[in-house]
Motif scaffolding. Structure first.
Motif, PDB file in Angstrom:
ATOM      1  N   TYR A   1     -36.263  30.688 -14.603  1.00 48.39           N
ATOM      2  CA  TYR A   1     -36.339  30.858 -15.997  1.00 48.39           C
ATOM      3  C   TYR A   1     -37.953  30.710 -16.408  1.00 48.39           C
ATOM      4  CZ  TYR A   1     -31.427  29.550 -16.239  1.00 48.39           C
ATOM      5  OH  TYR A   1     -30.186  29.412 -15.964  1.00 48.39           O
TER       6      TYR A   1
ATOM      7  N   ASN B   1     -40.479  29.560 -20.927  1.00 52.78           N
ATOM      8  CA  ASN B   1     -39.115  29.658 -21.474  1.00 52.78           C
ATOM      9  C   ASN B   1     -38.351  28.300 -21.612  1.00 52.78           C
ATOM     10  OD1 ASN B   1     -39.327  32.461 -22.059  1.00 52.78           O
ATOM     11  ND2 ASN B   1     -38.660  32.900 -19.622  1.00 52.78           N
ATOM     12  N   ILE B   2     -38.687  27.598 -20.547  1.00 51.73           N
ATOM     13  CA  ILE B   2     -38.027  26.202 -20.448  1.00 51.73           C
ATOM     14  C   ILE B   2     -38.513  25.240 -21.488  1.00 51.73           C
ATOM     15  CG2 ILE B   2     -37.795  24.135 -18.975  1.00 51.73           C
ATOM     16  CD1 ILE B   2     -38.283  25.807 -16.462  1.00 51.73           C
TER      17      ILE B   2
ATOM     18  N   ARG C   1     -39.619  26.305 -24.449  1.00 50.86           N
ATOM     19  CA  ARG C   1     -39.295  26.768 -25.646  1.00 50.86           C
ATOM     20  C   ARG C   1     -37.757  26.302 -26.085  1.00 50.86           C
ATOM     21  NH1 ARG C   1     -42.890  30.783 -24.879  1.00 50.86           N
ATOM     22  NH2 ARG C   1     -41.150  31.921 -23.444  1.00 50.86           N
ATOM     23  N   MET C   2     -37.130  26.442 -24.614  1.00 52.79           N
ATOM     24  CA  MET C   2     -35.630  25.903 -24.796  1.00 52.79           C
ATOM     25  C   MET C   2     -35.478  24.527 -25.209  1.00 52.79           C
ATOM     26  SD  MET C   2     -33.487  28.339 -21.999  1.00 52.79           S
ATOM     27  CE  MET C   2     -34.787  28.785 -20.743  1.00 52.79           C
ATOM     28  N   ILE C   3     -36.223  23.874 -24.379  1.00 54.35           N
ATOM     29  CA  ILE C   3     -36.056  22.243 -24.685  1.00 54.35           C
ATOM     30  C   ILE C   3     -36.368  21.966 -26.132  1.00 54.35           C
ATOM     31  CG2 ILE C   3     -37.155  20.040 -24.027  1.00 54.35           C
ATOM     32  CD1 ILE C   3     -37.512  21.065 -21.251  1.00 54.35           C
ATOM     33  N   GLN C   4     -37.492  22.454 -26.631  1.00 51.66           N
ATOM     34  CA  GLN C   4     -38.011  22.329 -28.107  1.00 51.66           C
ATOM     35  C   GLN C   4     -36.828  22.793 -28.994  1.00 51.66           C
ATOM     36  OE1 GLN C   4     -41.673  24.290 -28.298  1.00 51.66           O
ATOM     37  NE2 GLN C   4     -42.941  22.496 -27.456  1.00 51.66           N
ATOM     38  N   LYS C   5     -36.085  23.635 -28.796  1.00 50.78           N
ATOM     39  CA  LYS C   5     -35.197  24.007 -29.725  1.00 50.78           C
ATOM     40  C   LYS C   5     -33.761  23.260 -29.782  1.00 50.78           C
ATOM     41  CE  LYS C   5     -36.657  29.000 -29.966  1.00 50.78           C
ATOM     42  NZ  LYS C   5     -36.196  30.135 -29.621  1.00 50.78           N
ATOM     43  N   ILE C   6     -33.757  22.509 -28.869  1.00 46.93           N
ATOM     44  CA  ILE C   6     -32.544  21.702 -28.437  1.00 46.93           C
ATOM     45  C   ILE C   6     -32.478  20.311 -29.114  1.00 46.93           C
ATOM     46  CG2 ILE C   6     -30.851  20.957 -26.834  1.00 46.93           C
ATOM     47  CD1 ILE C   6     -31.710  23.012 -24.894  1.00 46.93           C
TER      48      ILE C   6
ATOM     49  N   ARG D   1     -30.653  17.390 -25.013  1.00 45.42           N
ATOM     50  CA  ARG D   1     -31.678  18.009 -24.040  1.00 45.42           C
ATOM     51  C   ARG D   1     -31.329  17.780 -22.673  1.00 45.42           C
ATOM     52  NH1 ARG D   1     -37.447  17.207 -27.225  1.00 45.42           N
ATOM     53  NH2 ARG D   1     -36.798  18.815 -28.683  1.00 45.42           N
TER      54      ARG D   1
ATOM     55  N   ALA E   1     -28.540  19.908 -21.449  1.00 46.38           N
ATOM     56  CA  ALA E   1     -29.293  21.384 -21.430  1.00 46.38           C
ATOM     57  C   ALA E   1     -29.815  21.656 -19.864  1.00 46.38           C
ATOM     58  CB  ALA E   1     -29.831  21.780 -22.506  1.00 46.38           C
TER      59      ALA E   1
ATOM     60  N   LEU F   1     -29.112  23.826 -16.785  1.00 45.78           N
ATOM     61  CA  LEU F   1     -30.123  24.865 -16.441  1.00 45.78           C
ATOM     62  C   LEU F   1     -30.469  24.662 -14.807  1.00 45.78           C
ATOM     63  CD1 LEU F   1     -32.799  25.137 -19.393  1.00 45.78           C
ATOM     64  CD2 LEU F   1     -31.102  26.509 -18.610  1.00 45.78           C
TER      65      LEU F   1
END
Length: 159
Positions: A42, A46-47, A49-54, A59, A62, A66
């Protein structure tokens, strides 16, 4: 000066780990392969950004997901976790087929021998001499009393 060790992500990326590092709760230093696999598939940006959006309470699940997907992709670059899903679906189909086969065998046995009755449903008590007569309507008599279940009637050649 407090001694603060880096998380596995910051160590892998060769950067200083801040006290509020987004990776540190999910990628501890004692498991560096966890971040390596996820980063390989990933990428660190990207990791993050994904963590911040969850939401915070989701988390960890998620990141576990991943990690599982990345680990499967590293182990099998062509199929990844789809291979495991396919294997589990095949096992589920096999188990469902076995269930249908067993239900058919039960139906066949019930058609041949009839439903099982309560053990004392045919109990007849003679009040004059206190004797009992129990009827066995589901069994055919033979030389030894009652005929046991014969598996050869299922057609599998068992004797």
């Amino acid at each position: 000066m407090p001694t603060y060790s880096r998380c596995a992500a910051c160590k892998y990326l060769r950067k200083k780990c801040p006290s509020d590092c987004i990776f540190s709760p999910y990628f501890p230093l004692n498991n560096p392969r966890r971040f390596e696999n996820v980063h390989k598939i990933y990428g660190a940006g990207n990791i993050a950004r994904m963590i911040q959006k969850i939401p915070v309470h989701l988390r960890e699940h998620a990141i576990d997901s991943l990690h599982f997907e990345a680990h499967c992709r590293v182990e099998d670059p062509v199929y990844g976790c789809v291979k495991i899903i396919s294997q589990l679906q095949a096992e589920l189909n096999w188990a469902q087929n076995q269930l249908v086969k067993t239900q058919a065998e039960i139906a066949l046995v019930l058609n041949i021998y009839g439903p099982k009755e309560e053990p004392f449903s045919d109990l007849q008590v003679n009040e004059e001499d206190d004797s009992c007569d129990i009827g066995y309507h589901n069994f055919q008599p033979n030389n030894y009393g009652l005929q046991p279940f014969d598996p050869s009637v299922l057609g599998y050649g068992l004797s």
